[in-house]
Every structure is written in structure tokens, then in C-alpha cells.
Scaffold this motif. Structure first.
Motif, PDB file in Angstrom:
ATOM      1  N   HIS A 187       1.847   4.322  -2.917  1.00  0.00           N
ATOM      2  CA  HIS A 187       1.365   5.640  -2.468  1.00  0.00           C
ATOM      3  C   HIS A 187      -0.133   5.639  -2.185  1.00  0.00           C
ATOM      4  O   HIS A 187      -0.845   6.606  -2.466  1.00  0.00           O
ATOM      5  N   GLY A 188      -0.618   4.526  -1.633  1.00  0.00           N
ATOM      6  CA  GLY A 188      -2.024   4.434  -1.283  1.00  0.00           C
ATOM      7  C   GLY A 188      -2.925   3.930  -2.390  1.00  0.00           C
ATOM      8  O   GLY A 188      -4.133   3.747  -2.176  1.00  0.00           O
ATOM      9  N   TYR A 220       0.832  -1.202   0.000  1.00  0.00           N
ATOM     10  CA  TYR A 220       0.000   0.000   0.000  1.00  0.00           C
ATOM     11  C   TYR A 220       0.869   1.256   0.000  1.00  0.00           C
ATOM     12  O   TYR A 220       0.611   2.213  -0.750  1.00  0.00           O
ATOM     13  N   LEU A 221       1.901   1.271   0.802  1.00  0.00           N
ATOM     14  CA  LEU A 221       2.778   2.438   0.877  1.00  0.00           C
ATOM     15  C   LEU A 221       3.660   2.557  -0.356  1.00  0.00           C
ATOM     16  O   LEU A 221       3.937   3.674  -0.833  1.00  0.00           O
ATOM     17  N   PHE A 225       3.655  10.812   4.811  1.00  0.00           N
ATOM     18  CA  PHE A 225       4.870  10.007   4.727  1.00  0.00           C
ATOM     19  C   PHE A 225       6.116  10.897   4.633  1.00  0.00           C
ATOM     20  O   PHE A 225       6.168  11.846   3.852  1.00  0.00           O
ATOM     21  N   ASN A 281       0.459   7.002   5.098  1.00  0.00           N
ATOM     22  CA  ASN A 281       0.661   7.311   3.683  1.00  0.00           C
ATOM     23  C   ASN A 281       0.520   8.811   3.411  1.00  0.00           C
ATOM     24  O   ASN A 281       1.316   9.395   2.666  1.00  0.00           O
TER      25      ASN A 281
END
Length: 360
Positions: free
Chosen positions: A91-92, A87-88, A150, A147
Motif C-alpha cells: 500500500h505504498g 510497492y502496491l 487503487f 496506489n
């Protein structure tokens, strides 16, 4: 009065026996492959882990290693961390939630191993059932916040904080554990059980991809973008049958949204009058009528009183309020139209089909 009570008791026993006989006569089991007792995923969306764990438990029995109850929540916990990392990295722009696929268990095994239920229940002290509602909410909030804000500091700290949430709701993971007088790490236990994730293949069947190629199947829970082997639906059913007749079980993923899928009565059927299954599958997949709902464990083949074939299937919704104590029978038309994917041992696949598959 006593005589009346005796008569009522005899009548009750007769009706119970008649019901049991009628239930037994509804289906004649042709093939029954050994499986561990039915479990209950309770208030979680982790059918993928329960079904695949059950599948592996049957594999362990098949290999002659004995009966072992595997920890579904070990796989769930390890997969959550991998989902968060993905997910990270995106970038979501990736799926993050409870859902998953059979290959998620295999990917966890490859990197982290297997743990027995006795050593990791995923139920902290004073917790009686699996209920992931609050945990899911907290994890989603945390990973979204991470996210959105970040930076270098978050990059260094987020994983430890994420694991602290998992520790709170699922319990801390032991590094080693004892089983039958031996001490194992999760990877060492995997080696003892002789489970090799590379021995297993996932198959699907959709016409918007070329057949016999390895494809990235477009379902939300394929968050890892693992590859499925795409084959005609006729051959996918042939793989299921071949597996069961050779003594291998099947991990099944499919659509259970139909009213004719009934856990209580233990039957999943559809009108057998579909003329063109490949087209019907494709149309319902693209229109989202066919959805990736639920994973279960096919352990056998049965026939009804009319000689029609059904697949004896182990569910993970417990044994209560279930005609067949947690099992149900899926008809061949249901499987043809509603299957999203299957996971099987590579040795169970007919060689004629294996010869057509694109090599990785």
C-alpha cells in the motif's frame, strides 16, 4: 626551430613514459581474475546491475563459456516491475526507485533469465547514453497515483500501463534472440551459461544481529527483504580473500562517500588506526555515516610500494578521468570499515565458516 621541437617531443615522450612507469609501480598486482571491459552506468542509479552483471560475466569466463556481454538494462527493467508489485502490495509503504542490490539480479535470473547486451541495450532509437532521470520521475508518479486510487479496474490495468512506460524509455523486450547460430529464450540462455542463482550467497557484518544467521538487512535498497548471512567482519574479509585466491571474484557493496574514495586517482583508503572495527562499523551504520552507496566488482589483490594489501576493483563509471582506466584500489582498512555486503560463489567460502552458518 626543428631541433627545439624535437627536443620538446622527446621530453614529452619521456615524461609520459615516466608517468606510466610510476603508475605501474604504485601497485603490484598479485591476483588478476579475468573480467570484461569496464562499462559506464552513465546517468543512472543502476550500479547494482552493472556490478553484478560484471561479476556474472567473470563467472561465465571462469566456467569456460567464453566472453559474453550481459544486458544490465534487462535486469533493471525486470526488477522495476517487481518493485512496483511490492510497492502496491504494501500500500505504498515500500521503497521504489532506481537503487537495488546484487540479489535483485539473481532474483530476476531465477524468474526471467539473462539477456545479452546485443539483444537489449536499454537504449531506444536515437538514444546514445543511459539517462533514467525522466523515466524515474514518470514511474514514481505513475505508481504513486496507482496506489492512491487503487481499485478493481486499476488492479487489472496498471501492469500493462507500467510496461508501456518502460517500453518507451528502455525499449521492448524480445522473447527470443539468436546468439552464435542458436536461438534462445532468456531462461534458455541462462541454462546454456550454467548460471544458477542458488550457487551465490550474500554476506554482511553488523553486531545488532546474531552472527551466522540469515538476516533482513535494514538498508532502503533491500526492498525485496532478501536475507544476508551475518558474520564477523574478520571472517567477511576472509571470505573475500578466499574467493580471490580460489579464482572467484566478489561483488562488493559499500559506502563510497568518503573524500578518500577517489575515482580519478583510483584509490580508496582510510586511516588504518581503527582499534575496533566491529564497534566502529556498528556506530557509523546506526548514525548513518556509513551508507549503502555503490556496488562494484572486486577482481584481484594488489600490494602498494609498502607491501600493504589492496583490492583491485572494477567500477562502472567509465574509463575517462580515471588513473587506472576505470579500476581503483581499495585498502583493507577501507573494506573493513565501509563494506555493507558482498556476493560470492558458495564454493569460495571457507568450509570453517560454512559450518557455522544457520541452515535455511
Amino acid at each position: 626551430m626543428k631541433k627545439a621541437i624535437l627536443v620538446l617531443f622527446v621530453l614529452f615522450v619521456f615524461l609520459q613514459l615516466a608517468h606510466g612507469q610510476k603508475k605501474d609501480e604504485k601497485f603490484k598486482n598479485i591476483i588478476q581474475i579475468s573480467a570484461n571491459p569496464v562499462e559506464n552506468q552513465q546517468k543512472t542509479g543502476t550500479c547494482w546491475s552493472f556490478a553484478t552483471s560484471s561479476f556474472l560475466e567473470s563467472e561465465i569466463l571462469r566456467k569456460g563459456k567464453g566472453e559474453y556481454d550481459l544486458s544490465e538494462m534487462f535486469f533493471v527493467r525486470q526488477a522495476y516491475l517487481q518493485k512496483a508489485k511490492k510497492y502496491l502490495l504494501y500500500h505504498g509503504h515500500a521503497n521504489f526507485g532506481e537503487g537495488g542490490q546484487a540479489h535483485d539480479v539473481m532474483n530476476v535470473i531465477r524468474e526471467f533469465g539473462i539477456m545479452p547486451e546485443s539483444e537489449y541495450t536499454g537504449k531506444p532509437i536515437n538514444t546514445e547514453i543511459h539517462d533514467h532521470g525522466k523515466m524515474e520521475e514518470e514511474l514514481i508518479r505513475f505508481i504513486a497515483k496507482t496506489n492512491n486510487g487503487f481499485n478493481k479496474k486499476r488492479a487489472e490495468e496498471w501492469e500493462e500501463q507500467f510496461n508501456q512506460i518502460l517500453d518507451t524509455y528502455l525499449g521492448k523486450l524480445p522473447q527470443e534472440f539468436g546468439i552464435k547460430g542458436q536461438t534462445y529464450s532468456p531462461l534458455g540462455f541462462t541454462a546454456f551459461l550454467a548460471i544458477n542463482p542458488d550457487d551465490y550467497l550474500e554476506f554482511t557484518s553488523f553486531t545488532h544481529h546474531s552472527f551466522y544467521e540469515r538476516i533482513d538487512l535494514e538498508i532502503p535498497d533491500n526492498w525485496s527483504h532478501d536475507k544476508y548471512i551475518n558474520v564477523p567482519i574478520k571472517e567477511l574479509v576472509e571470505i573475500i580473500d578466499s574467493s580471490l585466491y580460489r579464482g572467484y571474484t566478489v561483488c562488493w557493496d559499500g559506502d563510497t562517500s568518503e573524500k578518500s574514495f577517489n575515482h580519478r586517482s583510483g584509490i580508496a583508503t582510510l586511516d588504518s588506526g581503527v582499534a575496533d572495527y566491529p564497534t566502529a562499523r556498528q556506530n557509523t551504520f546506526l548514525s548513518r555515516e556509513m551508507t549503502d552507496d555503490h556496488l562494484m566488482h572486486i577482481t584481484g589483490i594488489a600490494e602498494d610500494e609498502n607491501g600493504e594489501q589492496f583490492y583491485r576493483t572494477k567500477n562502472s563509471w567509465g574509463t575517462d578521468k580515471s588513473e587506472y582506466e576505470g579500476y581503483l584500489y581499495m585498502s583493507v582498512p577501507y573494506v573493513k570499515l565501509k563494506t555493507i555486503a558482498i556476493l560470492v560463489h558458495k564454493n569460495a567460502v571457507p568450509q570453517s565458516i560454512m559450518n557455522k552458518i544457520e541452515r535455511p
